[in-house]
Design a protein around this motif. Structure first.
Motif, PDB file in Angstrom:
ATOM      1  N   MET A  21       4.276  -4.469  44.258  1.00  0.00           N
ATOM      2  CA  MET A  21       3.388  -5.333  45.028  1.00  0.00           C
ATOM      3  C   MET A  21       4.063  -6.667  45.324  1.00  0.00           C
ATOM      4  N   LEU A  22       4.742  -7.220  44.333  1.00  0.00           N
ATOM      5  CA  LEU A  22       5.439  -8.496  44.509  1.00  0.00           C
ATOM      6  C   LEU A  22       6.537  -8.361  45.554  1.00  0.00           C
ATOM      7  N   GLU A  23       7.316  -7.273  45.472  1.00  0.00           N
ATOM      8  CA  GLU A  23       8.399  -7.074  46.436  1.00  0.00           C
ATOM      9  C   GLU A  23       7.858  -6.825  47.838  1.00  0.00           C
ATOM     10  N   ALA A  24       6.745  -6.113  47.930  1.00  0.00           N
ATOM     11  CA  ALA A  24       6.158  -5.832  49.244  1.00  0.00           C
ATOM     12  C   ALA A  24       5.546  -7.078  49.861  1.00  0.00           C
ATOM     13  N   THR A  25       5.072  -7.994  49.025  1.00  0.00           N
ATOM     14  CA  THR A  25       4.427  -9.218  49.519  1.00  0.00           C
ATOM     15  C   THR A  25       5.446 -10.287  49.895  1.00  0.00           C
ATOM     16  N   ALA A  26       6.572 -10.318  49.194  1.00  0.00           N
ATOM     17  CA  ALA A  26       7.577 -11.369  49.413  1.00  0.00           C
ATOM     18  C   ALA A  26       8.124 -11.313  50.838  1.00  0.00           C
ATOM     19  N   ARG A  27       8.213 -12.456  51.460  1.00  0.00           N
ATOM     20  CA  ARG A  27       8.790 -12.530  52.797  1.00  0.00           C
ATOM     21  C   ARG A  27      10.312 -12.516  52.749  1.00  0.00           C
ATOM     22  N   VAL A  28      10.856 -12.973  51.618  1.00  0.00           N
ATOM     23  CA  VAL A  28      12.309 -12.984  51.432  1.00  0.00           C
ATOM     24  C   VAL A  28      12.602 -12.472  50.028  1.00  0.00           C
TER      25      VAL A  28
ATOM     26  N   HIS B  49      -0.133 -12.260  37.131  1.00  0.00           N
ATOM     27  CA  HIS B  49       1.107 -12.946  36.736  1.00  0.00           C
ATOM     28  C   HIS B  49       1.092 -14.424  37.145  1.00  0.00           C
ATOM     29  N   GLY B  50      -0.107 -14.929  37.452  1.00  0.00           N
ATOM     30  CA  GLY B  50      -0.256 -16.347  37.769  1.00  0.00           C
ATOM     31  C   GLY B  50       0.180 -16.730  39.164  1.00  0.00           C
ATOM     32  N   ILE B  51       0.360 -15.734  40.045  1.00  0.00           N
ATOM     33  CA  ILE B  51       0.807 -15.984  41.421  1.00  0.00           C
ATOM     34  C   ILE B  51      -0.354 -15.698  42.356  1.00  0.00           C
ATOM     35  N   SER B  52      -0.716 -16.658  43.190  1.00  0.00           N
ATOM     36  CA  SER B  52      -1.915 -16.502  44.021  1.00  0.00           C
ATOM     37  C   SER B  52      -1.707 -15.551  45.188  1.00  0.00           C
ATOM     38  N   GLY B  53      -0.511 -15.568  45.781  1.00  0.00           N
ATOM     39  CA  GLY B  53      -0.280 -14.776  46.980  1.00  0.00           C
ATOM     40  C   GLY B  53      -0.752 -15.458  48.247  1.00  0.00           C
ATOM     41  N   ASP B  54      -1.245 -16.693  48.126  1.00  0.00           N
ATOM     42  CA  ASP B  54      -1.745 -17.425  49.295  1.00  0.00           C
ATOM     43  C   ASP B  54      -0.628 -18.104  50.079  1.00  0.00           C
ATOM     44  N   LEU B  55       0.510 -18.325  49.426  1.00  0.00           N
ATOM     45  CA  LEU B  55       1.646 -18.981  50.068  1.00  0.00           C
ATOM     46  C   LEU B  55       2.777 -17.970  50.258  1.00  0.00           C
ATOM     47  N   PRO B  56       3.701 -18.248  51.191  1.00  0.00           N
ATOM     48  CA  PRO B  56       4.870 -17.359  51.317  1.00  0.00           C
ATOM     49  C   PRO B  56       5.592 -17.246  49.981  1.00  0.00           C
ATOM     50  N   ILE B  57       6.123 -16.063  49.723  1.00  0.00           N
ATOM     51  CA  ILE B  57       6.819 -15.813  48.451  1.00  0.00           C
ATOM     52  C   ILE B  57       8.287 -15.505  48.716  1.00  0.00           C
ATOM     53  N   LEU B  58       9.158 -16.179  47.978  1.00  0.00           N
ATOM     54  CA  LEU B  58      10.569 -15.826  47.940  1.00  0.00           C
ATOM     55  C   LEU B  58      10.818 -15.229  46.570  1.00  0.00           C
ATOM     56  N   LEU B  59      11.197 -13.959  46.541  1.00  0.00           N
ATOM     57  CA  LEU B  59      11.443 -13.258  45.289  1.00  0.00           C
ATOM     58  C   LEU B  59      12.937 -13.228  45.004  1.00  0.00           C
ATOM     59  N   ALA B  60      13.313 -13.735  43.842  1.00  0.00           N
ATOM     60  CA  ALA B  60      14.716 -13.718  43.412  1.00  0.00           C
ATOM     61  C   ALA B  60      14.818 -12.839  42.179  1.00  0.00           C
ATOM     62  N   ARG B  61      15.711 -11.853  42.237  1.00  0.00           N
ATOM     63  CA  ARG B  61      15.921 -10.965  41.093  1.00  0.00           C
ATOM     64  C   ARG B  61      17.289 -11.243  40.486  1.00  0.00           C
ATOM     65  N   ILE B  62      17.314 -11.429  39.186  1.00  0.00           N
ATOM     66  CA  ILE B  62      18.574 -11.693  38.495  1.00  0.00           C
ATOM     67  C   ILE B  62      18.705 -10.716  37.334  1.00  0.00           C
TER      68      ILE B  62
END
Length: 228
Positions: A191-198, A98-111
């Motif tokens: 995976m995205l939700e588990a990786t996201a710090r916030v 999905h074009g996201i590296s996972g190398d930086l902290p992730i903030l996941l926003a769901r709308i």
């Protein structure tokens, strides 16, 4: 040595430098006790200009800085649900798809509805504010609106994104990533939700209210653990 009842001003300055010579240069510059106050005054003026530019208040800035703390130091109260963390079996390549590296902290926003746009708008401003301060993190927005109106909400999100953020950081490391839920596999979302710090639910509430709720929930958990 002070006489009884006497007082004197004392100034402490902490300096960080790459070399010994630079450290002494800075120490000389701030040796005068008034130099520290001048630096604080200049910083205050610069901060006021920035707040006006971003159209935010000092209270907003404090909330953004609290959010930064959760991105730097993982707090269970701001992460995804325990069920999502347990169910996750994915790995980093799931994010790459999905074009996201996972190398930086992730903030996941769901709308999930247009009513959540005010929350998302504040997140865009927070991302811009913190990026200016050197904190790089990926702001990933998942549009989970019902399929019939998904594109309509996507267009509104994009409009808000361009007015509140920097278009040059879209789909770039440390930038903003807008993704559609219907184009993501369930395992990729886990995976995205588990990786996201916030993880922030964009439900229209202000970020301050969302952080307060998470803080209260964590305090309640600690109280229950103490009772046990």
């Amino acid at each position: 040595r002070l006489d009884p009842g006497a007082s004197v001003p004392v100034t402490f300055t902490t300096l960080v430098a790459a070399t010994r010579e630079r450290a002494f240069e800075l120490a000389g510059r701030y040796h005068d006790q008034h130099a520290g106050q001048r630096a604080l005054d200049l910083t205050w003026t610069s901060t006021q200009i920035e707040l006006r530019e971003l159209d935010i208040t000092p209270a907003d800035a404090a909330i953004f800085q609290e959010l930064a703390g959760h991105l730097l130091f993982v707090d269970a109260s701001m992460r995804g649900s325990p069920q999502a963390l347990i169910a996750n079996t994915g790995s980093q390549p799931s994010l790459w798809a999905h074009g996201i590296s996972g190398d930086l902290p992730i903030l996941l926003a769901r709308i999930e509805q247009a009513d959540g746009l005010p929350t998302l708008r504040q997140l865009f401003v927070a991302h811009h504010y913190l990026r200016r301060r050197g904190l790089r993190f990926d702001l990933v927005i998942v549009n989970a609106y019902p399929n019939t109106y998904l594109q309509e909400l996507n267009d509104r999100i994009t409009e808000v994104m361009f007015t509140a953020s920097d278009a040059s950081v879209i789909d770039r490391p440390g930038g903003v990533f807008l993704r559609r839920r219907d184009l993501m596999r369930d395992e990729d979302l886990r995976m995205l939700e588990a990786t996201a710090r916030v993880v922030i639910p964009c439900d229209g509430r202000a970020l301050g209210a969302i952080l307060d709720t998470a803080r209260d929930r964590e305090h309640l958990k600690y109280d229950e653990d103490d009772d046990l």
